[in-house]
Design a protein around this motif. Sequence first.
Motif: not given
Length: 146
Positions: A131-143
Amino acid sequence: MDKPQCIRPISICLFRKDNKILVSECFDSIKQDYFCRPLGGGIEFGESSQEAMLREINEEISIEVEKLRLIKVIENIFVYEGKQGHEVVFVYDAEFVDKSWYEKEELTCYEDSIKTKFTARWLSLAEIKTQHIRLVPDGLAGVVDI
């Protein structure tokens, strides 16, 4: 006169359902950029990050939580609506005490500081990406690890 720039401590909470997390979506009108983040908010002076998380969840969705645990602290330097921001983000993991809340596709939330209702919904990392949405804060996706 502009407020002096400062680092803002916040707490956010990952609520997980299957391979999804509960997030609210936002839009930066200057960058024309959609992004999402887990629920949470600012830590008040004299309040621990855990106390802030419990207060914010209570204020936003009035749901009792359990099994709250700190999983990561992320420094987040960003630009939103043309203004520089700097946060120290305490990332918690928790569960709803009332498991029926997991069956709702969306939750109506309320941000008292700006007197605004908003919606939180369950999204997977794949859905966030498609859906071209960024998950913030940056680096959260790895967590997130879902």
